[in-house]
Write a protein that holds these residues in place. Structure first.
Motif, PDB file in Angstrom:
ATOM      1  N   GLY A  71      42.072  53.639  47.848  1.00 18.90           N
ATOM      2  CA  GLY A  71      42.116  52.180  47.796  1.00 18.90           C
ATOM      3  C   GLY A  71      43.191  51.686  48.757  1.00 18.90           C
ATOM      4  O   GLY A  71      44.213  52.348  48.942  1.00 18.90           O
ATOM      5  N   PHE A  72      42.983  50.535  49.354  1.00 21.72           N
ATOM      6  CA  PHE A  72      43.943  49.990  50.315  1.00 21.72           C
ATOM      7  C   PHE A  72      44.421  48.613  49.861  1.00 21.72           C
ATOM      8  O   PHE A  72      43.783  47.953  49.047  1.00 21.72           O
ATOM      9  N   ASP A  73      45.562  48.201  50.397  1.00 21.62           N
ATOM     10  CA  ASP A  73      46.166  46.923  50.025  1.00 21.62           C
ATOM     11  C   ASP A  73      45.765  45.821  50.997  1.00 21.62           C
ATOM     12  O   ASP A  73      45.523  46.078  52.186  1.00 21.62           O
ATOM     13  N   LEU A  74      45.741  44.607  50.494  1.00 22.76           N
ATOM     14  CA  LEU A  74      45.476  43.448  51.341  1.00 22.76           C
ATOM     15  C   LEU A  74      46.709  43.118  52.181  1.00 22.76           C
ATOM     16  O   LEU A  74      47.837  43.390  51.770  1.00 22.76           O
ATOM     17  N   PRO A  75      46.513  42.526  53.352  1.00 21.98           N
ATOM     18  CA  PRO A  75      47.672  42.130  54.169  1.00 21.98           C
ATOM     19  C   PRO A  75      48.439  40.998  53.502  1.00 21.98           C
ATOM     20  O   PRO A  75      47.906  40.276  52.658  1.00 21.98           O
ATOM     21  N   LYS A  76      49.706  40.822  53.908  1.00 24.29           N
ATOM     22  CA  LYS A  76      50.555  39.810  53.290  1.00 24.29           C
ATOM     23  C   LYS A  76      50.004  38.394  53.467  1.00 24.29           C
ATOM     24  O   LYS A  76      50.193  37.533  52.617  1.00 24.29           O
ATOM     25  N   TRP A  77      49.326  38.173  54.590  1.00 22.18           N
ATOM     26  CA  TRP A  77      48.887  36.810  54.883  1.00 22.18           C
ATOM     27  C   TRP A  77      47.616  36.411  54.133  1.00 22.18           C
ATOM     28  O   TRP A  77      47.195  35.257  54.164  1.00 22.18           O
ATOM     29  N   PHE A  78      46.971  37.354  53.426  1.00 25.42           N
ATOM     30  CA  PHE A  78      45.684  37.081  52.790  1.00 25.42           C
ATOM     31  C   PHE A  78      45.849  36.113  51.614  1.00 25.42           C
ATOM     32  O   PHE A  78      46.604  36.366  50.681  1.00 25.42           O
ATOM     33  N   ILE A  79      45.125  34.991  51.663  1.00 28.58           N
ATOM     34  CA  ILE A  79      45.084  34.018  50.569  1.00 28.58           C
ATOM     35  C   ILE A  79      43.637  33.921  50.120  1.00 28.58           C
ATOM     36  O   ILE A  79      42.769  33.472  50.880  1.00 28.58           O
ATOM     37  N   PRO A  80      43.322  34.380  48.899  1.00 32.60           N
ATOM     38  CA  PRO A  80      41.918  34.415  48.462  1.00 32.60           C
ATOM     39  C   PRO A  80      41.273  33.027  48.423  1.00 32.60           C
ATOM     40  O   PRO A  80      41.874  32.063  47.940  1.00 32.60           O
ATOM     41  N   LYS A  81      40.064  32.965  48.934  1.00 35.26           N
ATOM     42  CA  LYS A  81      39.332  31.696  48.961  1.00 35.26           C
ATOM     43  C   LYS A  81      38.934  31.269  47.559  1.00 35.26           C
ATOM     44  O   LYS A  81      38.921  30.076  47.234  1.00 35.26           O
TER      45      LYS A  81
ATOM     46  N   GLU B 107      38.021  33.100  43.215  1.00 29.66           N
ATOM     47  CA  GLU B 107      38.267  34.200  42.282  1.00 29.66           C
ATOM     48  C   GLU B 107      37.416  35.431  42.577  1.00 29.66           C
ATOM     49  O   GLU B 107      37.671  36.520  42.040  1.00 29.66           O
ATOM     50  N   LYS B 108      36.422  35.295  43.448  1.00 28.80           N
ATOM     51  CA  LYS B 108      35.572  36.434  43.787  1.00 28.80           C
ATOM     52  C   LYS B 108      36.244  37.375  44.793  1.00 28.80           C
ATOM     53  O   LYS B 108      35.785  38.502  44.992  1.00 28.80           O
ATOM     54  N   GLN B 109      37.310  36.914  45.418  1.00 28.51           N
ATOM     55  CA  GLN B 109      37.951  37.698  46.478  1.00 28.51           C
ATOM     56  C   GLN B 109      38.946  38.694  45.871  1.00 28.51           C
ATOM     57  O   GLN B 109      40.139  38.653  46.110  1.00 28.51           O
ATOM     58  N   VAL B 110      38.416  39.608  45.066  1.00 17.62           N
ATOM     59  CA  VAL B 110      39.233  40.629  44.419  1.00 17.62           C
ATOM     60  C   VAL B 110      38.761  41.995  44.905  1.00 17.62           C
ATOM     61  O   VAL B 110      37.599  42.347  44.722  1.00 17.62           O
ATOM     62  N   PRO B 111      39.642  42.787  45.541  1.00 24.09           N
ATOM     63  CA  PRO B 111      39.219  44.092  46.062  1.00 24.09           C
ATOM     64  C   PRO B 111      38.830  45.044  44.945  1.00 24.09           C
ATOM     65  O   PRO B 111      39.390  45.006  43.843  1.00 24.09           O
ATOM     66  N   SER B 112      37.869  45.905  45.219  1.00 28.46           N
ATOM     67  CA  SER B 112      37.376  46.850  44.215  1.00 28.46           C
ATOM     68  C   SER B 112      38.360  47.972  43.962  1.00 28.46           C
ATOM     69  O   SER B 112      38.353  48.598  42.920  1.00 28.46           O
ATOM     70  N   GLY B 113      39.236  48.266  44.945  1.00 27.86           N
ATOM     71  CA  GLY B 113      40.221  49.338  44.803  1.00 27.86           C
ATOM     72  C   GLY B 113      39.716  50.674  45.297  1.00 27.86           C
ATOM     73  O   GLY B 113      40.489  51.612  45.436  1.00 27.86           O
ATOM     74  N   ALA B 114      38.413  50.823  45.532  1.00 31.03           N
ATOM     75  CA  ALA B 114      37.879  52.087  46.029  1.00 31.03           C
ATOM     76  C   ALA B 114      37.042  51.804  47.272  1.00 31.03           C
ATOM     77  O   ALA B 114      36.082  51.048  47.221  1.00 31.03           O
ATOM     78  N   PHE B 115      37.397  52.413  48.385  1.00 29.96           N
ATOM     79  CA  PHE B 115      36.717  52.109  49.629  1.00 29.96           C
ATOM     80  C   PHE B 115      35.983  53.309  50.208  1.00 29.96           C
ATOM     81  O   PHE B 115      34.773  53.288  50.342  1.00 29.96           O
ATOM     82  N   PHE B 116      36.702  54.355  50.564  1.00 34.50           N
ATOM     83  CA  PHE B 116      36.011  55.498  51.146  1.00 34.50           C
ATOM     84  C   PHE B 116      36.799  56.779  50.929  1.00 34.50           C
ATOM     85  O   PHE B 116      37.988  56.749  50.610  1.00 34.50           O
ATOM     86  N   ALA B 117      36.086  57.881  51.068  1.00 33.61           N
ATOM     87  CA  ALA B 117      36.758  59.177  50.995  1.00 33.61           C
ATOM     88  C   ALA B 117      37.660  59.310  52.215  1.00 33.61           C
ATOM     89  O   ALA B 117      37.300  58.895  53.317  1.00 33.61           O
ATOM     90  N   GLY B 118      38.842  59.859  52.019  1.00 36.87           N
ATOM     91  CA  GLY B 118      39.808  59.917  53.103  1.00 36.87           C
ATOM     92  C   GLY B 118      40.216  61.327  53.479  1.00 36.87           C
ATOM     93  O   GLY B 118      39.943  62.298  52.770  1.00 36.87           O
ATOM     94  N   ALA B 119      40.871  61.410  54.612  1.00 43.09           N
ATOM     95  CA  ALA B 119      41.413  62.683  55.095  1.00 43.09           C
ATOM     96  C   ALA B 119      42.654  62.381  55.914  1.00 43.09           C
ATOM     97  O   ALA B 119      42.811  61.274  56.445  1.00 43.09           O
ATOM     98  N   ILE B 120      43.526  63.353  55.999  1.00 41.26           N
ATOM     99  CA  ILE B 120      44.732  63.243  56.813  1.00 41.26           C
ATOM    100  C   ILE B 120      44.572  64.177  57.999  1.00 41.26           C
ATOM    101  O   ILE B 120      44.411  65.383  57.822  1.00 41.26           O
TER     102      ILE B 120
END
Length: 407
Positions: free
Chosen positions: A148-158, A160-173
């Protein structure tokens, strides 16, 4: 740099409200994920792709700098560490014949820098079928569990639907380092990676407590960094929000919201005071934007804010300031009940107890009420010697630990 990519980003950030579908390249690495990666492959000292506000390292490149036009290897020679990248995945774009984005070109540049020397660590999608997949990376650590990734500091939700799911994609380093001598492939659970990061952040906080106690003991003035221009600008987005959760009775009115150092502490409490000081430094008066940012953060959750984006370092400083000020006020209140107003011994005692209290919180995890209870039980003459206070606190902590083990 004036190019279409940077112009589009500036226009997006300037909008009064935002939708998740337009965040695109601007999703941010969570602090505990970054510090977990740092624990495995760091020290990470150069952030390759940031917006100037979400940088995980003190040195960084923004889109205006164009990391793909920079010599990362030469920069790392100066910084004595490794580079980190949470790269943009948008379609490749160019400016003056140089690519700014495009995973294929980012990975190509990483390979070229690898040949020159240095370590380059990327948090990427585990997308092995993509043409940009770094087959030539020296090490790939696949992360079990979606990131899951965080929203940028400047993001202001339009709305109540603008809520991230918290799960985006499988990752690797992916690690590019020609001096790598470990295995080519490894695996790590997301929870383990987060746990490593949380442990690293806890170390930062403990070290901050230790250094603060050391400075108090040596009478060294505290040095808290003043926010950079980019950090100060990050709070401007709050001005566009229609509603901001602020603690009662404080409101968002510019006439009522406290701006001075003393008023914030007196009217809004220790948390708001610590938050504004942690990010913007020790000033007599703060701007409305700075005060508003601090009040929103304080009314949310100082240690794990969700309404605003705050760095792990700023959180650590705020927590230390809260602990320090809470201790000072508690000790002062107790001394006022037991010492005459102008007694010089009272001033000296306050200093001794402030130092000993911070040490007790750091070394033994001792709560302020417990610390004061121990002090109250001491012989008054013994309180005049900080060595005796330290021995008493150590003995109390040891006995408490034995009782817990027996239970």
């Amino acid at each position: 740099m004036h190019n279409k990519y940077c112009q589009a980003l500036a226009e997006l950030r300037s909008q009064p409200t935002h939708e998740l579908k337009y965040v695109g390249d601007q999703w941010c690495t969570p602090d505990n994920i970054f510090w977990g990666i740092n624990a495995m492959f760091g020290p990470l000292v150069l952030d390759l792709f940031t917006d100037g506000e979400n940088s995980k390292c003190p040195d960084f490149y923004t889109a205006e700098d164009n990391a793909l036009a920079q010599d990362w290897s030469a920069r790392l020679e100066e910084l004595h560490g490794a580079a980190y990248g949470n790269p943009p995945y948008s379609r490749a774009s160019q400016h003056d014949g140089e690519y700014i984005t495009g995973m294929r070109y980012i990975m190509q540049h990483a390979s070229a820098m690898r040949d020159k020397g240095g370590r380059y660590v990327f948090l990427i999608k585990a997308a092995t079928s993509e043409v940009w997949w770094p087959e030539d990376a020296d090490h790939i650590s696949f992360i079990r569990g979606r990131i899951g990734f965080d929203l940028p500091k400047w993001f202001i939700p339009k709305d109540e639907k603008q809520v991230p799911s918290g799960a985006f994609f499988a990752g690797a380093i992916a690690v590019f380092d020609k001096n790598w001598r470990g295995p080519a492939i490894s695996y790590i659970d997301r929870k383990d990676l987060e746990a490593r990061g949380d442990a690293f952040i806890a170390q930062i906080r403990r070290e901050a407590l230790r250094l603060l106690a050391q400075m108090q003991q040596q009478n060294i003035p505290e040095v808290i960094p003043v926010a950079s221009d980019e950090a100060a600008e990050s709070v401007s987005a709050l001005d566009e929000a229609d509603e901001v959760a602020l603690p009662s009775p404080v409101t968002s009115s510019e006439e009522i919201l406290p701006l001075s150092y003393a008023d914030i502490l007196a009217k809004s409490g220790i948390k708001a005071w610590a938050c504004v000081r942690a990010v913007f430094g020790d000033k007599e008066e703060y701007t409305f934007k700075e005060s508003k940012f601090a009040h929103v953060w304080a009314s949310d959750n100082v240690s794990e804010p969700t309404v605003v984006m705050v760095s792990a370092g700023d959180i650590a400083v705020a927590e230390v300031l809260i602990a320090e000020k809470s201790l000072q006020l508690a000790v002062s209140e107790w001394l006022d009940l037991n010492y005459p107003e102008n007694d010089q011994g009272k001033v000296d005692m306050q200093e001794r107890l402030n130092i000993a209290g911070m040490e007790a919180m750091k070394e033994y995890g001792m709560a302020i009420p417990t610390f004061l209870d121990v002090i109250k039980e001491m012989d008054p003459a013994a309180r005049c010697n900080i060595r005796t206070i330290r021995v008493t606190l150590k003995d109390f902590s040891s006995k408490a630990s034995l009782k817990e083990d027996a239970a």
